[in-house]
Design a protein around this motif. Structure first.
Motif, PDB file in Angstrom:
ATOM      1  N   GLY A 157      -4.648   1.329  -7.623  1.00 37.48           N
ATOM      2  CA  GLY A 157      -5.376   0.577  -6.599  1.00 37.48           C
ATOM      3  C   GLY A 157      -6.630   1.330  -6.220  1.00 37.48           C
ATOM      4  O   GLY A 157      -7.207   2.062  -7.019  1.00 37.48           O
ATOM      5  N   ARG A 158      -7.040   1.191  -4.973  1.00 36.74           N
ATOM      6  CA  ARG A 158      -8.244   1.893  -4.497  1.00 36.74           C
ATOM      7  C   ARG A 158      -8.064   2.258  -3.038  1.00 36.74           C
ATOM      8  O   ARG A 158      -7.242   1.665  -2.309  1.00 36.74           O
ATOM      9  CB  ARG A 158      -9.501   1.032  -4.700  1.00 36.74           C
ATOM     10  N   VAL A 159      -8.840   3.264  -2.611  1.00 28.30           N
ATOM     11  CA  VAL A 159      -8.757   3.748  -1.230  1.00 28.30           C
ATOM     12  C   VAL A 159      -9.237   2.655  -0.287  1.00 28.30           C
ATOM     13  O   VAL A 159     -10.369   2.176  -0.396  1.00 28.30           O
ATOM     14  CB  VAL A 159      -9.587   5.034  -1.051  1.00 28.30           C
ATOM     15  N   ASP A 160      -8.357   2.292   0.652  1.00 29.62           N
ATOM     16  CA  ASP A 160      -8.651   1.195   1.574  1.00 29.62           C
ATOM     17  C   ASP A 160      -8.986   1.706   2.974  1.00 29.62           C
ATOM     18  O   ASP A 160      -9.676   1.045   3.737  1.00 29.62           O
ATOM     19  CB  ASP A 160      -7.447   0.254   1.633  1.00 29.62           C
ATOM     20  N   ALA A 161      -8.488   2.876   3.305  1.00 24.65           N
ATOM     21  CA  ALA A 161      -8.779   3.500   4.596  1.00 24.65           C
ATOM     22  C   ALA A 161      -8.534   4.990   4.448  1.00 24.65           C
ATOM     23  O   ALA A 161      -7.667   5.416   3.692  1.00 24.65           O
ATOM     24  CB  ALA A 161      -7.904   2.916   5.708  1.00 24.65           C
ATOM     25  N   TYR A 206       0.835  -1.198   0.000  1.00 27.77           N
ATOM     26  CA  TYR A 206       0.000   0.000   0.000  1.00 27.77           C
ATOM     27  C   TYR A 206       0.870   1.249   0.000  1.00 27.77           C
ATOM     28  O   TYR A 206       2.073   1.213   0.276  1.00 27.77           O
ATOM     29  CB  TYR A 206      -0.949   0.010   1.201  1.00 27.77           C
ATOM     30  N   ILE A 207       0.226   2.379  -0.327  1.00 34.05           N
ATOM     31  CA  ILE A 207       0.857   3.692  -0.209  1.00 34.05           C
ATOM     32  C   ILE A 207      -0.081   4.593   0.576  1.00 34.05           C
ATOM     33  O   ILE A 207      -1.287   4.321   0.692  1.00 34.05           O
ATOM     34  CB  ILE A 207       1.160   4.324  -1.582  1.00 34.05           C
ATOM     35  N   ILE A 208       0.453   5.673   1.134  1.00 32.62           N
ATOM     36  CA  ILE A 208      -0.343   6.658   1.878  1.00 32.62           C
ATOM     37  C   ILE A 208      -0.220   7.996   1.166  1.00 32.62           C
ATOM     38  O   ILE A 208       0.890   8.420   0.807  1.00 32.62           O
ATOM     39  CB  ILE A 208       0.131   6.767   3.335  1.00 32.62           C
ATOM     40  N   ILE A 209      -1.336   8.662   0.954  1.00 33.20           N
ATOM     41  CA  ILE A 209      -1.348   9.953   0.274  1.00 33.20           C
ATOM     42  C   ILE A 209      -1.780  11.058   1.245  1.00 33.20           C
ATOM     43  O   ILE A 209      -2.323  10.780   2.314  1.00 33.20           O
ATOM     44  CB  ILE A 209      -2.280   9.933  -0.956  1.00 33.20           C
ATOM     45  N   ALA A 211      -5.464  12.291   5.173  1.00 30.12           N
ATOM     46  CA  ALA A 211      -4.604  11.262   4.586  1.00 30.12           C
ATOM     47  C   ALA A 211      -5.445  10.037   4.258  1.00 30.12           C
ATOM     48  O   ALA A 211      -6.517   9.826   4.843  1.00 30.12           O
ATOM     49  CB  ALA A 211      -3.460  10.892   5.525  1.00 30.12           C
ATOM     50  N   SER A 212      -4.934   9.245   3.336  1.00 29.69           N
ATOM     51  CA  SER A 212      -5.638   8.026   2.936  1.00 29.69           C
ATOM     52  C   SER A 212      -4.631   6.922   2.646  1.00 29.69           C
ATOM     53  O   SER A 212      -3.498   7.192   2.247  1.00 29.69           O
ATOM     54  CB  SER A 212      -6.488   8.268   1.671  1.00 29.69           C
TER      55      SER A 212
END
Length: 280
Positions: free
Chosen positions: A156-160, A131-134, A165-166
């Motif tokens: 990918g898609r937003v997971d949290a 995953y990555i964090i934006i 931040a996401s």
């Protein structure tokens, strides 16, 4: 008086003759050996004194020269360091500008979507998490399940998500499943992540012919991603004995280890259709 005058004239004539003879001998080269014998010691002495003078001068002036050279070298090294730092900053800005331009161009060529541009501020690429964090969250309009892309293709898609931040689960994650199609043959399949981060296609009918290089796009089925987003290309296919389907290895177009900025598609509403799928 006459005798004295004659005597002086004779001396003058003799001196003139002697001088003239010496000049003649000198010009003729007969006196060169004598000159060499008489001048060589003087020349040697002059050379010896010159060498000693230069050595003494260097000995006295070298410490100050060395100090000055060291100071100049320190100044030059400082300038080189500053220039290198400026060059690195300019390269980083150029890279950021190129990424922004590419993202803008992607948005222009896909005007059917609305986007939220975000910068990657964290990442986890391991056998267990991909995953990555934006730096964008609910305050900027990001919601759970929104698809995420770069100028190259699907990420990918937003997971949290939190306020500012996401977390984006990458399609390479071992729990990721994306419904895709092969552009050339219009074959539908499922794209799976893995513990190693490799991508593979599953659920491909055995009678379908797949070629290396075939383009893989999102199909839009499943409700998680919009259709026709570029993912990658087929590397190779595998057919196992007694298997009901064939599989394929996929080379993703996105370099997940070097993502710096992304676009979140915020006008696509993902749909969770899992309650509608019959239990097996």
């Amino acid at each position: 008086m006459m005798k004295i005058f004659n005597s002086r004239n004779i001396q003058t004539i003799v001196i003139i003759l002697i001088v003239g003879g010496l000049l003649f001998l000198a010009l003729s080269g007969y006196l060169t050996p004598i000159f060499n014998l008489s001048l060589n010691p003087l020349i040697s002495l002059e050379r010896w004194l010159s060498v000693r003078y230069i050595s003494a001068r260097d000995l006295l002036t070298t410490p100050s020269d060395v100090t000055a050279l060291r100071e100049q070298n320190a100044v030059l090294e400082s300038q080189v360091t500053q220039l290198q730092t400026q060059l690195i900053e300019m390269e980083e800005r150029l890279g950021e500008a190129q990424v922004c331009f590419a993202l803008l161009e992607f948005g222009r060529t896909n005007p059917q979507y609305d986007y939220i541009a975000a910068t990657v501020i964290g990442r986890e690429i391991s056998p267990f998490l991909q995953y990555i964090i934006i730096d964008k969250g609910t305050e900027q309009g990001v919601r759970y399940g929104m698809p995420v892309v770069t100028q190259q293709g699907l990420v990918g898609r937003v997971d949290a998500v939190i306020a500012n931040a996401s977390r984006i689960k990458l399609i390479t994650d071992s729990t990721s499943v994306v419904n895709v199609r092969l552009q050339s043959a219009e074959i539908e399949a499922q794209l799976l992540g893995s513990l190693t981060g490799d991508l593979s296609l599953n659920m491909i009918p055995l009678d379908e012919i797949i070629q290396p290089g075939d383009v893989v796009l999102t199909s839009g089925l499943g409700g998680n991603y919009p259709p026709n987003i570029f993912i990658g290309q087929v590397l190779s296919t595998q057919q196992r004995e007694n298997a009901l389907f064939q599989t394929a290895s996929i080379q993703p177009i996105v370099d997940f280890s070097s993502i710096n900025a992304v676009l979140v598609i915020n006008n696509f509403q993902s749909v969770d259709i899992s309650p509608l799928i019959p239990e097996q």
